[in-house]
Design an enzyme around this catalytic site. Structure first.
Site, mmCIF file in Angstrom:
data_model
loop_
_atom_site.group_PDB
_atom_site.id
_atom_site.type_symbol
_atom_site.label_atom_id
_atom_site.label_comp_id
_atom_site.label_asym_id
_atom_site.label_seq_id
_atom_site.Cartn_x
_atom_site.Cartn_y
_atom_site.Cartn_z
ATOM 1 N N ASP A 124 -17.713 0.096 12.766
ATOM 2 C CA ASP A 124 -18.036 0.648 12.973
ATOM 3 C C ASP A 124 -19.687 0.566 13.385
ATOM 4 O OD1 ASP A 124 -16.654 1.748 10.585
ATOM 5 O OD2 ASP A 124 -17.927 1.172 8.922
ATOM 6 N N MET B 223 -14.050 7.983 12.199
ATOM 7 C CA MET B 223 -14.393 6.727 11.377
ATOM 8 C C MET B 223 -16.072 6.261 11.843
ATOM 9 S SD MET B 223 -11.774 4.583 10.157
ATOM 10 C CE MET B 223 -10.875 5.420 8.549
HETATM 11 O O1 F6P Z 1 -15.989 0.143 7.324
HETATM 12 C C1 F6P Z 1 -14.856 -0.266 8.499
HETATM 13 C C2 F6P Z 1 -14.563 1.315 7.873
HETATM 14 O O2 F6P Z 1 -12.942 1.241 8.874
HETATM 15 C C3 F6P Z 1 -15.212 2.829 7.928
HETATM 16 O O3 F6P Z 1 -14.888 2.907 8.870
HETATM 17 C C4 F6P Z 1 -14.418 3.886 6.648
HETATM 18 O O4 F6P Z 1 -15.035 4.597 6.527
HETATM 19 C C5 F6P Z 1 -13.596 2.407 5.948
HETATM 20 O O5 F6P Z 1 -13.704 1.253 6.437
HETATM 21 C C6 F6P Z 1 -12.283 3.296 4.559
HETATM 22 O O6 F6P Z 1 -12.373 2.177 4.074
HETATM 23 P P1 F6P Z 1 -10.583 1.929 3.168
HETATM 24 O O7 F6P Z 1 -10.105 1.446 4.348
HETATM 25 O O8 F6P Z 1 -10.856 0.748 2.429
HETATM 26 O O9 F6P Z 1 -9.949 3.627 3.549
#
Ligand code: F6P
Length: 317
Positions: free
Chosen positions: A126, A168
């Site tokens: 991010d 993302m």
């Molecule tokens: O923080 C990294 C990230 O990939 C974000 O870009 C995304 O919103 C989130 O994690 C997704 O999380 P998870 O893998 O728990 O669904």
């Protein structure tokens, strides 16, 4: 200090972090205990002793060989106390935590409330860690997304279609803004910026009258859903659209050279400053020089300036 523990999240470049932490620690005469499954493993005492050999052949691999997990228990006092028990029982003198905002917040709590020596390595696709220009994993994520967008453009151009692509980045538009610029995309919808679907639709209609038919619109997941944007455009323009949600492919894969180099440098510096008695700090770069900033600052909300990039995207469209 004799023994350090290593907690990881996952992103491309994390195995390069593990390799650099372990081998830098060997160089400094320190032992490394790898904590499996992130803070969950710290709570459960799920650990492994690591050495020079145990990190061979991993520099090019995505993910984390230590595995990781989101930990609800670490958000409770009981969970933190169990984690501290693991630290004390295994004679861990200091911790390195590599991850994004959630992991770094946990690191700050351990250091500031429980006096555990901790250094954070900013690692998340991010790129939303405050005071840090570049986190490990973001460069790979941009390149993975860009590769997909280039492929989508082939179909967008051939079929003269509108594509809405969701990327993302949680509440940060970093990935969206960079891939929109690098991918020559026509529009980008960002958490940091107000958008008006009617205005975007009107631009599409006007461009359509001039003969421009294919569009790629990037949507940051923290602002809107690609499907809703597609529906809005279809309702306003009557033009057929397609949506693509890139999702977790952006978090994995072979790390770019940039991420591997960042991982090597951040991790080596983290080991050195932890050994020298620094704590409650996060590694950062300042004019390409390694430095450290307070974790309390690094875990605050990052405000990103997006207007310059946005204007350039619109000029070049
Ligand atoms: O923080 C990294 C990230 O990939 C974000 O870009 C995304 O919103 C989130 O994690 C997704 O999380 P998870 O893998 O728990 O669904």
């Amino acid at each position: 200090m004799k023994r350090i523990g290593l907690v990881t999240r996952d992103c491309a470049g994390m195995n390069a972090v593990i390799r650099s932490v372990v081998r830098s620690a060997c160089d400094e005469g320190l032992e490394v205990i790898g904590i499996r499954r992130g803070y969950e493993g710290l709570i459960d005492g799920d650990i492994e002793i690591m050495n020079h050999r145990s990190v061979s052949g991993i520099i090019n691999l995505g993910g984390t060989i230590l595995k990781t997990a989101r930990s609800k228990r670490f958000k409770t006092k009981a969970g933190i106390l169990k984690a501290i028990k693991t630290i004390k029982q295994n004679k861990i003198d200091g911790l390195i935590v590599a991850g994004g905002n959630g992991s770094l917040t946990g690191a700050h709590i351990l250091a500031s409330n429980y006096s555990i020596p901790v250094i954070g390595i900013p690692s998340t696709i991010d790129n939303d860690v405050n005071g840090v220009d570049m986190t490990i994993g973001a460069d790979t994520a941009i390149n993975v997304a860009l590769d997909a967008i280039d492929k989508i453009r082939d179909t967008a151009t051939s079929l003269e279609r509108i594509f809405v692509v969701e990327v993302m980045g949680r509440d940060c538009g970093y990935i969206a803004l960079r891939v929109a610029l690098a991918g020559g995309c026509e529009e980008v919808i960002l958490p940091e910026k107000h958008f008006n679907i009617k205005k975007i639709s009107n631009e599409i209609i006007e461009a359509n009258l001039r003969g421009k038919i294919s569009w790629i619109i990037i949507v940051a997941e923290g602002k809107a859903k690609a499907m809703d944007i597609s529906d809005g455009i279809f309702q306003n323009t009557g033009l057929e659209t397609r949506t693509v949600v890139l999702g977790h492919i952006q978090r994995g894969g072979r790390p770019t050279a940039y991420d591997r180099i960042l991982a090597a440098r951040y991790s080596n510096y983290a080991v050195k400053i932890l050994k020298n008695g620094e704590s409650d700090k996060c590694i950062a770069l300042n004019n390409d020089k390694l430095t450290s900033i307070p974790l309390a600052f690094a875990t605050q909300r990052k405000d990103s300036e997006v207007n310059d990039y946005y204007k350039l995207i619109k000029i070049l469209t």
